[in-house]
Write a protein that holds these residues in place. Structure first.
Motif, short mmCIF file in Angstrom:
data_model
loop_
_atom_site.label_atom_id
_atom_site.label_comp_id
_atom_site.label_asym_id
_atom_site.label_seq_id
_atom_site.Cartn_x
_atom_site.Cartn_y
_atom_site.Cartn_z
N UNK A 140 0.81 -1.21 0.00
CA UNK A 140 0.00 0.00 0.00
C UNK A 140 0.85 1.27 0.00
N UNK A 141 2.15 1.15 0.18
CA UNK A 141 3.03 2.32 0.24
C UNK A 141 4.27 2.08 -0.61
N UNK A 190 9.25 1.41 -0.40
CA UNK A 190 10.21 0.46 -0.98
C UNK A 190 11.07 1.12 -2.04
N UNK A 191 11.05 2.47 -2.06
CA UNK A 191 11.88 3.18 -3.02
C UNK A 191 11.29 3.27 -4.41
N UNK A 222 17.49 -0.03 0.59
CA UNK A 222 16.93 -1.32 1.00
C UNK A 222 17.19 -2.47 0.04
N UNK A 223 17.26 -2.24 -1.27
CA UNK A 223 17.53 -3.38 -2.15
C UNK A 223 18.81 -4.13 -1.82
N UNK A 224 19.73 -3.49 -1.10
CA UNK A 224 21.00 -4.15 -0.77
C UNK A 224 20.87 -5.11 0.41
N UNK A 225 19.82 -5.00 1.19
CA UNK A 225 19.77 -5.69 2.48
C UNK A 225 19.06 -7.03 2.42
N UNK A 226 19.54 -7.96 3.28
CA UNK A 226 18.84 -9.21 3.46
C UNK A 226 17.85 -9.14 4.60
N UNK A 255 8.76 -4.12 5.81
CA UNK A 255 7.55 -4.81 5.36
C UNK A 255 7.29 -4.53 3.89
N UNK A 256 7.44 -3.28 3.50
CA UNK A 256 7.09 -2.91 2.14
C UNK A 256 8.03 -3.55 1.13
#
Length: 546
Positions: free
Chosen positions: A187-188, A192-193, A488-492, A510-511
């Motif tokens: 929803x947001x 998530x960038x 965030x795309x870099x993180x596990x 969450x997103x």
């Protein structure tokens, strides 16, 4: 308080009557004088406005900064305003007033903010004379203050409908708040960038093998970005558009002491690479989760459940959007102007390092640029050293009398009680941390985002260390802001000391669909950098293997 930190030996007296609580969720690090001077007024004005708009029986909240530490205090509403507030609360639910604010945000506030951001960042501060730079810096500061006010005045729109859903589900069924908030995923997108600019950039790279080769090269990151921007093709056009959107947003924090994206070209490049390679999550997973929770709601309440969920999902995106498109962007632009002045003063030998100028108050910045004085280079260097060598863990959690439990809204009229319960629950999920006991190799926090992940812990204390993050790392930090979504795309997985299930760290985890455990209180002290950890986002536990 952990033995790893001692209370700082400074006179931290309450700045006013009542209880003052430390805010390590939004300010895990000390703030600059610029921020301490500028932030409280627009913050307090924005909070007071949203409390009035939603008929809250609450005056607002004020912030005060003591030696750089952030403290907040709730202010009561005056007795003569209570009848008006109770009437307004009736209108909140009858008219769904949050929708009016969403329309204002989408149609007026956000577009106007973006227009001003882009106008300000189109100016090259290094090309200005000192008087011109001073005028420009003043414009940036004034815009920054307006954006802080804007961020806060939309808080009710961001929180009330989500809190209202949490309250009703607590009354209807035994559904943990983490599972309720799991229904918000998708929803947001901004959390998530996501952006149309990033989508177009990814599509342009997909059609250009030569550009992808440059992107994957191992040269100097700033040079790689420069080479991509000079291609004079669709990739360079879309990259310019994307960087115009995100380049001057802070990557973490709210103060001008943070870093904006273009200051960290390596992290920015790696995030773009990962965004190009990532696979989208399935909306069917969220739908199945919603259906499972709906089954737990008694039949007579399911129609209302559907309505409440619809309103919560409709409004959820404004939670992070109001920061990303308001003060987080404005703060990065202000930082750029301050650093331009700092470079000029360092070149003239008046200060030791451009970064030290961040620690001047705004009036002192004016004095420097107008040639009328200012603190010595040694004084600014000492302020920088002090600010960067302390954290919120060095300060008392409470000043003044101990916090009182929130007043019971049961004695209020139905609508007013509903407003206060919804906002109270939402704010509790923002600031609350886990109180579960810890073990030597097992840390307990709040289950913010489901899933299990094992990987190396990357202990990061601030934006200056973001270049240490490697794809697949588990970020271990005090807390993050919504603008961290770019990385965030870099993180596990993500693990934080502070913040609850509605903290920005929890929302972005969450997103993006990565495991997240927040509010552990002690992760940054007890998880060594590089240690192998297992993050269980379903149980809210972090196991340290080595």
């Amino acid at each position: 308080m952990s033995s790893a930190h001692q209370l700082i030996e400074l006179p931290l007296e309450p700045p006013g009557p009542g209880t003052w609580e430390l805010d390590p969720v939004h300010f895990p690090r000390l703030v600059t004088r610029y921020w301490a001077e500028m932030h409280p007024e627009p913050f307090g004005r924005g909070v007071a406005e949203f409390c009035r708009y939603y008929g809250m029986v609450l005056g607002g909240m004020q912030m005060s900064y003591l030696n750089g530490f952030a403290y907040r205090s709730v202010t009561p509403v005056s007795d003569d305003q209570i009848p008006e507030r109770l009437q307004r609360a009736e209108e909140v639910f009858e008219k769904k007033l949050w929708r009016e604010q969403l329309r204002e945000w989408d149609e007026v506030a956000k577009p106007a903010a973006i227009k001003t951001h882009r106008a300000l960042q189109s100016v090259d501060p290094d090309a200005l004379s000192n008087p011109e730079l001073l005028a420009y810096l003043t414009k940036c500061r004034d815009h920054h203050a307006r954006m802080i006010y804007q961020h806060m005045r939309f808080t009710g729109a961001a929180m009330l409908s989500v809190g209202d859903l949490l309250v009703h589900l607590a009354d209807w069924a035994s559904v943990p708040p983490s599972e309720v908030l799991g229904m918000m995923r998708g929803a947001a997108p901004v959390s998530a960038g996501a952006s149309s600019e990033l989508d177009r950039l990814v599509a342009a790279f997909a059609e250009d093998a030569a550009a992808r080769e440059i992107l994957q090269s191992q040269g100097d990151p700033a040079q790689v970005l420069s080479e991509l921007r000079s291609l004079h093709n669709d990739v360079s056009t879309q990259l310019a558009s994307y960087l115009d959107l995100v380049g001057y947003r802070l990557l973490d924090g709210f103060d001008i002491s943070g870093r904006y994206a273009l200051e960290l070209p390596d992290a920015l490049l790696r995030a773009i690479r990962t965004s190009i390679a990532k696979k989208e999550g399935s909306a069917a997973d969220v739908d199945a989760h919603i259906a499972d929770i709906r089954e737990q709601v008694p039949g007579q309440h399911r129609t209302q459940f559907d309505e409440l969920l619809g309103e919560a999902r409709l409004m959820y995106r404004i939670r992070d959007e109001r920061g990303v498109f308001s003060d987080i962007w404005a703060s990065g632009i202000a930082r750029r102007a301050v650093l331009a002045a700092g470079r000029r003063l360092a070149d003239a030998g008046r200060i030791d390092d451009p970064e030290h100028f961040i620690d001047a108050g705004f009036g002192e910045m004016v004095s420097f640029l107008s040639g009328s004085g200012g603190p010595s280079a040694g004084e600014l260097a000492a302020r920088y050293e002090y600010r960067t060598s302390h954290s919120a863990k060095d300060a008392p959690e409470v000043l003044g009398p101990p916090p009182s439990p929130p007043p019971d809204p049961a004695g209020l009229p139905t609508a007013a009680a509903r407003v206060m319960r919804g906002m109270g629950v939402a704010l509790g999920e923002l600031f609350g941390s886990s109180s579960e006991p810890q073990e030597e190799k097992l840390l307990r926090g709040l289950a913010a985002s489901g899933g299990i992940y094992e990987g190396p812990a990357r202990r990061v204390s601030g934006p200056s260390e973001f270049d240490r993050i490697v794809e697949g790392d588990v970020l271990v930090t005090e807390s993050t802001t919504e603008a961290f979504n770019i990385l965030l795309p870099l993180l596990g997985a993500i693990v934080t000391d502070s913040g609850g299930l509605l903290s920005h760290s929890a929302i972005v985890a969450r997103e993006y669909g990565i495991p997240g455990v927040v509010g552990t209180r002690e992760a940054t002290e007890r998880i060594p950098d590089g240690a192998l950890v297992r993050v269980d986002g379903d149980a809210g536990e972090v196991t340290v293997y080595s």
